[in-house]
Design a protein around this motif. Sequence first.
Motif, mmCIF file in Angstrom:
data_model
loop_
_atom_site.group_PDB
_atom_site.id
_atom_site.type_symbol
_atom_site.label_atom_id
_atom_site.label_comp_id
_atom_site.label_asym_id
_atom_site.label_seq_id
_atom_site.Cartn_x
_atom_site.Cartn_y
_atom_site.Cartn_z
ATOM 1 N N UNK A 163 23.990 61.602 46.191
ATOM 2 C CA UNK A 163 25.262 60.897 46.283
ATOM 3 C C UNK A 163 25.204 59.838 45.035
ATOM 4 N N UNK A 164 25.986 59.806 43.755
ATOM 5 C CA UNK A 164 25.922 58.652 43.119
ATOM 6 C C UNK A 164 26.162 57.350 43.590
ATOM 7 N N UNK A 165 25.093 56.292 43.349
ATOM 8 C CA UNK A 165 25.219 55.192 43.748
ATOM 9 C C UNK A 165 26.599 54.504 43.184
ATOM 10 N N UNK A 166 27.318 53.770 44.250
ATOM 11 C CA UNK A 166 28.592 53.050 43.708
ATOM 12 C C UNK A 166 29.704 53.828 43.629
ATOM 13 N N UNK A 167 29.587 55.229 43.783
ATOM 14 C CA UNK A 167 30.710 56.082 43.443
ATOM 15 C C UNK A 167 31.577 56.238 44.954
ATOM 16 N N UNK A 168 30.887 55.613 45.980
ATOM 17 C CA UNK A 168 31.613 55.730 47.381
ATOM 18 C C UNK A 168 32.920 54.802 47.155
ATOM 19 N N UNK A 169 33.175 53.990 46.286
ATOM 20 C CA UNK A 169 34.401 53.389 46.220
ATOM 21 C C UNK A 169 35.208 53.858 45.048
ATOM 22 N N UNK A 170 35.158 54.983 44.760
ATOM 23 C CA UNK A 170 35.697 55.573 43.802
ATOM 24 C C UNK A 170 36.624 56.914 44.236
ATOM 25 N N UNK A 171 37.982 56.798 44.177
ATOM 26 C CA UNK A 171 38.750 57.847 44.236
ATOM 27 C C UNK A 171 40.176 57.533 43.862
ATOM 28 N N UNK A 172 41.176 58.275 44.586
ATOM 29 C CA UNK A 172 42.565 58.044 44.076
ATOM 30 C C UNK A 172 43.415 58.612 44.806
ATOM 31 N N UNK A 173 44.778 58.230 44.737
ATOM 32 C CA UNK A 173 45.876 58.605 45.524
ATOM 33 C C UNK A 173 46.498 59.873 44.776
ATOM 34 N N UNK A 174 46.786 60.830 45.502
ATOM 35 C CA UNK A 174 47.463 61.991 45.060
ATOM 36 C C UNK A 174 48.885 61.827 44.949
ATOM 37 N N UNK A 175 49.394 60.805 45.248
ATOM 38 C CA UNK A 175 51.097 60.764 45.419
ATOM 39 C C UNK A 175 51.422 60.244 44.068
ATOM 40 N N UNK A 176 52.590 60.618 43.693
ATOM 41 C CA UNK A 176 53.462 60.081 42.529
ATOM 42 C C UNK A 176 53.730 58.460 42.613
ATOM 43 N N UNK A 177 52.910 58.047 41.522
ATOM 44 C CA UNK A 177 53.095 56.626 41.255
ATOM 45 C C UNK A 177 52.466 56.406 39.804
#
Length: 185
Positions: free
Chosen positions: A69-83
């Motif tokens: 698991x890439x260090x620090x990437x645990x805080x990286x993500x996205x919302x799939x909702x239109x915005x």
Amino acid sequence: GGALIGPAGTKEEAYAALDALDEDEWYLAYISLADITDYETFYRWLEEKKLTYGSLWCGVYTEDENGVFLTGSDAVGFSPQLAGECIDWDRNAYPKLSLLDNAAEDGHWDDAENGEAMQTHFISMLRYLKEHNDIMTIMNAGALDFDGMIRSIEENGLRIYGFAVGAKKDTLLCLSKDPAVSYIY
């Protein structure tokens, strides 16, 4: 291995805390999945659970070339909702940077169920961040391995390890019994 311990203590302690929640309040819950799950499977599961509404954030799993698991990437993500904001950017370099972009042209106002579209969206966000130092400075994200995250997603697809969602107590209690869930905070 040892017992799972998260921000709310052991799994038993975390789940006991769910029982103490107020029935009428909304909570922001962080949910770890039992297995790393490809995005489309994850999204279908969310729809079955009626969790595709409100504040939804997906934690994207990325790994280095050794499968770690890439260090620090645990805080990286996205919302799939239109915005999003209607800003101008290079649409060839960053396709689907905004989920609102070109939606009317391809007839899809909501690509949330489309794993390929969401993968394109997320990679475009990573590339955009990486190439805009002013944003990187604001987010204090200079140490993140954006190239490694992009490589991992391109090689392995968009995979989800957990998510955050706004939900009431009854929903969280139901999720706590679901075999797809390993931890709730």
